[in-house]
Design a protein around this motif. Sequence first.
Motif, PDB file in Angstrom:
ATOM      1  N   TYR A 118      14.408  47.484  -0.775  1.00  0.00           N
ATOM      2  CA  TYR A 118      12.954  47.490  -0.933  1.00  0.00           C
ATOM      3  C   TYR A 118      12.448  46.151  -1.446  1.00  0.00           C
ATOM      4  N   ASN A 119      12.730  45.804  -2.702  1.00  0.00           N
ATOM      5  CA  ASN A 119      12.255  44.524  -3.234  1.00  0.00           C
ATOM      6  C   ASN A 119      13.222  43.904  -4.241  1.00  0.00           C
ATOM      7  N   HIS A 120      14.460  44.406  -4.268  1.00  0.00           N
ATOM      8  CA  HIS A 120      15.445  43.864  -5.205  1.00  0.00           C
ATOM      9  C   HIS A 120      16.817  43.787  -4.541  1.00  0.00           C
ATOM     10  N   LEU A 121      17.751  43.128  -5.211  1.00  0.00           N
ATOM     11  CA  LEU A 121      19.078  42.885  -4.647  1.00  0.00           C
ATOM     12  C   LEU A 121      19.986  44.093  -4.826  1.00  0.00           C
ATOM     13  N   LEU A 146      16.498  52.087 -19.040  1.00  0.00           N
ATOM     14  CA  LEU A 146      17.189  50.805 -19.049  1.00  0.00           C
ATOM     15  C   LEU A 146      16.286  49.779 -19.717  1.00  0.00           C
ATOM     16  N   HIS A 147      16.841  49.037 -20.670  1.00  0.00           N
ATOM     17  CA  HIS A 147      16.038  48.085 -21.433  1.00  0.00           C
ATOM     18  C   HIS A 147      16.632  46.678 -21.351  1.00  0.00           C
ATOM     19  N   LEU A 148      15.759  45.691 -21.269  1.00  0.00           N
ATOM     20  CA  LEU A 148      16.157  44.290 -21.325  1.00  0.00           C
ATOM     21  C   LEU A 148      16.048  43.840 -22.776  1.00  0.00           C
ATOM     22  N   THR A 149      17.150  43.371 -23.353  1.00  0.00           N
ATOM     23  CA  THR A 149      17.138  42.949 -24.751  1.00  0.00           C
ATOM     24  C   THR A 149      16.448  41.592 -24.887  1.00  0.00           C
ATOM     25  N   LYS A 175      14.889  48.859 -14.321  1.00  0.00           N
ATOM     26  CA  LYS A 175      15.177  50.205 -13.848  1.00  0.00           C
ATOM     27  C   LYS A 175      16.489  50.166 -13.078  1.00  0.00           C
ATOM     28  N   SER A 176      17.337  51.152 -13.297  1.00  0.00           N
ATOM     29  CA  SER A 176      18.590  51.199 -12.547  1.00  0.00           C
ATOM     30  C   SER A 176      18.364  51.954 -11.247  1.00  0.00           C
ATOM     31  N   CYS A 177      19.007  51.481 -10.191  1.00  0.00           N
ATOM     32  CA  CYS A 177      18.889  52.098  -8.872  1.00  0.00           C
ATOM     33  C   CYS A 177      20.308  52.327  -8.359  1.00  0.00           C
ATOM     34  N   ALA A 188      16.786  47.241 -10.616  1.00  0.00           N
ATOM     35  CA  ALA A 188      15.498  47.353  -9.938  1.00  0.00           C
ATOM     36  C   ALA A 188      14.395  47.068 -10.958  1.00  0.00           C
ATOM     37  N   GLY A 189      13.164  47.418 -10.632  1.00  0.00           N
ATOM     38  CA  GLY A 189      12.051  47.122 -11.525  1.00  0.00           C
ATOM     39  C   GLY A 189      11.589  45.681 -11.356  1.00  0.00           C
ATOM     40  N   ILE A 190      10.688  45.252 -12.221  1.00  0.00           N
ATOM     41  CA  ILE A 190      10.136  43.901 -12.133  1.00  0.00           C
ATOM     42  C   ILE A 190      11.232  42.848 -12.265  1.00  0.00           C
ATOM     43  N   ALA A 191      12.174  43.066 -13.184  1.00  0.00           N
ATOM     44  CA  ALA A 191      13.253  42.096 -13.390  1.00  0.00           C
ATOM     45  C   ALA A 191      14.125  41.976 -12.145  1.00  0.00           C
ATOM     46  N   GLY A 192      14.393  43.103 -11.487  1.00  0.00           N
ATOM     47  CA  GLY A 192      15.196  43.078 -10.271  1.00  0.00           C
ATOM     48  C   GLY A 192      14.507  42.320  -9.149  1.00  0.00           C
TER      49      GLY A 192
END
Length: 230
Positions: A118-121, A146-149, A175-177, A188-192
Amino acid sequence: MEPHMKEGPNIAGIAALIGDPARANMLQALMTGVALTASELAQEAGVTPQTSSFHLSRLAEAGLVSLRKQGRHKYYSLADSDVAALLEAMSGIAMRTGMTRVRTGPKEPALRKARVCYNHLAGEYGVQAYDSLLARDFLVEDGEQLHLTGDGRSFLTELGVVLPEKETKRRPLCKSCLDWSARRSHLAGIAGTSLLSFFLDQGWAKRVEGSRIIEFSRDGDSRFHAIFSL
């Protein structure tokens, strides 16, 4: 005797929509994250433009695809990342149970290696990046969350990945996918999305036209493994 219909989410209805071969092909084509016209999706599904419009209308009514008009053209895309995650998970179940439509071809190893979800690797590279961030406590799993420290944010921003100051309720930062080929999680998510954009913008990788495949250059491959080592 007809089965008794219970109250609650109509899973059977959604499954029936996705289960139609033509609609399934259209949804899979939209997993590239690129908006496509009804004519383009008709080619992907192997149906006439009129039939394609009918199927897309059904998918839009169910909230599985969204429509955007630009001039005389109408472009369709997946409604959101939740729909993409559902399709990715269903692909994994299909592979696990042996429900494949074609024999293994030359493109399959490349899809397993690195592809866009979709929009991530996704694929082996997506899973490796996720595992590497997790191993260094840059990502923390908290149940289904899922959190980014803080260290993780610093690591990604120093690398050159653009992240927003705040995340929104509509779209989380991380977000984990579940990866259909590796059967493990990728980011996934914005970071992905931002991480994939970084790889493409830096020229480490490129999208293969007409496919979900992400192809890393020799230099990009070396840099990726140096940064996301396990």
